[in-house]
Design a protein around this motif. Structure first.
Motif, short mmCIF file in Angstrom:
data_model
loop_
_atom_site.label_atom_id
_atom_site.label_comp_id
_atom_site.label_asym_id
_atom_site.label_seq_id
_atom_site.Cartn_x
_atom_site.Cartn_y
_atom_site.Cartn_z
N LEU A 47 -2.11 18.82 43.70
CA LEU A 47 -2.36 18.11 45.13
C LEU A 47 -3.69 19.96 45.79
O LEU A 47 -4.89 19.78 46.23
N PHE A 48 -3.23 20.78 45.40
CA PHE A 48 -4.01 21.94 45.97
C PHE A 48 -5.63 22.21 44.94
O PHE A 48 -6.71 22.68 45.93
N ILE A 49 -4.76 21.67 44.05
CA ILE A 49 -6.86 22.03 43.15
C ILE A 49 -7.16 21.04 43.54
O ILE A 49 -8.85 21.07 43.97
N ILE A 50 -6.98 19.38 43.95
CA ILE A 50 -8.41 18.54 45.01
C ILE A 50 -8.47 18.86 45.81
O ILE A 50 -10.06 18.68 46.02
N MET A 51 -7.32 19.93 46.64
CA MET A 51 -7.87 19.92 48.01
C MET A 51 -8.44 21.07 47.93
O MET A 51 -10.38 21.72 48.56
N LYS A 52 -9.36 21.75 47.03
CA LYS A 52 -9.81 23.28 46.36
C LYS A 52 -10.88 22.91 46.21
O LYS A 52 -12.31 22.91 46.55
N ILE A 53 -10.75 21.53 45.83
CA ILE A 53 -12.13 20.78 44.88
C ILE A 53 -12.98 20.29 46.20
O ILE A 53 -14.46 19.95 46.58
N THR A 54 -12.09 19.82 47.16
CA THR A 54 -12.60 18.51 47.79
C THR A 54 -13.39 19.75 49.49
O THR A 54 -13.35 19.14 50.44
N ASN A 55 -13.09 20.73 49.36
CA ASN A 55 -13.11 22.17 50.23
C ASN A 55 -12.36 21.20 51.89
O ASN A 55 -13.00 21.76 52.85
N GLU A 56 -11.15 20.73 51.45
CA GLU A 56 -10.07 20.65 52.94
C GLU A 56 -9.71 21.60 53.20
O GLU A 56 -9.23 23.20 52.38
N LYS A 57 -9.99 21.99 54.83
CA LYS A 57 -9.75 23.41 55.63
C LYS A 57 -8.00 23.55 55.97
O LYS A 57 -7.60 24.18 55.68
N ASN A 58 -8.00 21.95 56.53
CA ASN A 58 -6.72 21.80 56.88
C ASN A 58 -5.70 21.28 56.08
O ASN A 58 -5.57 20.32 56.69
N PHE A 59 -5.63 22.31 54.79
CA PHE A 59 -4.13 21.30 54.41
C PHE A 59 -2.86 22.10 54.38
O PHE A 59 -2.04 21.29 53.53
N LEU A 60 -2.61 23.28 55.12
CA LEU A 60 -1.03 23.62 55.65
C LEU A 60 -1.18 23.15 56.79
O LEU A 60 -1.62 22.91 57.45
N PRO A 61 0.31 22.80 56.59
CA PRO A 61 1.64 22.34 57.67
C PRO A 61 1.05 23.61 58.93
O PRO A 61 1.25 24.77 58.55
N PRO A 62 1.71 23.33 59.99
CA PRO A 62 1.55 24.14 61.04
C PRO A 62 2.96 24.97 61.13
O PRO A 62 3.54 24.36 60.10
N LYS A 63 2.68 26.48 60.78
CA LYS A 63 3.97 27.47 60.41
C LYS A 63 5.11 27.00 61.01
O LYS A 63 6.57 27.18 60.36
N LYS A 64 5.67 26.52 62.54
CA LYS A 64 6.73 25.63 62.92
C LYS A 64 7.53 24.60 62.42
O LYS A 64 7.77 24.68 62.27
N SER A 65 6.90 23.89 61.37
CA SER A 65 6.95 23.04 60.89
C SER A 65 7.27 23.17 59.63
O SER A 65 8.09 22.38 58.57
N LEU A 66 7.20 24.03 58.87
CA LEU A 66 7.74 24.54 57.72
C LEU A 66 8.80 24.61 57.14
O LEU A 66 9.28 24.14 56.08
N LEU A 67 9.68 25.53 58.19
CA LEU A 67 11.44 25.19 57.76
C LEU A 67 11.82 23.05 57.89
O LEU A 67 12.37 23.33 56.97
N THR A 68 11.15 22.87 58.60
CA THR A 68 11.99 21.43 58.31
C THR A 68 11.18 20.66 57.66
O THR A 68 11.86 20.05 56.76
N LEU A 69 10.19 21.07 56.81
CA LEU A 69 9.52 20.33 56.02
C LEU A 69 10.56 21.04 54.62
O LEU A 69 10.85 19.85 53.54
N PHE A 70 10.21 22.01 55.16
CA PHE A 70 11.57 22.76 53.35
C PHE A 70 12.58 21.61 53.40
O PHE A 70 13.24 21.05 52.11
N LEU A 71 13.46 21.50 54.22
CA LEU A 71 15.24 21.20 54.27
C LEU A 71 14.66 19.55 53.79
O LEU A 71 15.26 18.86 53.46
N MET A 72 14.04 19.32 54.77
CA MET A 72 13.69 17.57 53.96
C MET A 72 13.45 17.30 53.17
O MET A 72 13.55 16.52 51.91
N GLY A 73 12.71 18.18 52.26
CA GLY A 73 12.24 17.56 50.79
C GLY A 73 13.29 18.77 49.98
O GLY A 73 13.51 17.92 49.16
N PHE A 74 13.99 19.92 50.42
CA PHE A 74 15.17 20.25 49.30
C PHE A 74 16.77 18.72 49.75
O PHE A 74 16.97 18.50 48.90
#
Length: 95
Positions: A47-74
């Protein structure tokens, strides 16, 4: 544009369909607890490679939601899969 979307849907269906066969083959060679993180790592890199190839700039989530996303994924997939592979019966909760 619509043909491109249908092409991606067909590819997704094919990959989804081959998943049980692939898992059966891979689990004969590797432990399920090793496969889970590798699967997420490979998909993240793709996914990171695809986003770099398509020049997607806003592919990272906001920093305040990173912990929640990590816990959901874990807790959402790897922990449940690990318990289910050990013959524990944990129901999946749908909120």
């Amino acid at each position: 544009m619509q043909h491109k979307a249908y092409s991606f849907l067909i590819i997704a269906c094919l990959l989804w369909g081959f998943q049980p066969v692939t898992i059966k083959i891979v689990t004969q060679e590797m432990n399920i607890l090793t496969i889970i993180p590798l699967r997420f790592l490979i998909v993240s890199i793709i996914l990171f490679i695809i986003m770099k190839i398509t020049n997607e700039k806003n592919f990272l989530p906001p920093k305040k939601s990173l912990l929640t996303l990590f816990l959901m994924g874990f807790f959402g997939i790897p922990v449940v899969t690990a318990f289910n592979s050990q013959d524990y019966n944990i129901p999946l909760l749908v909120i």
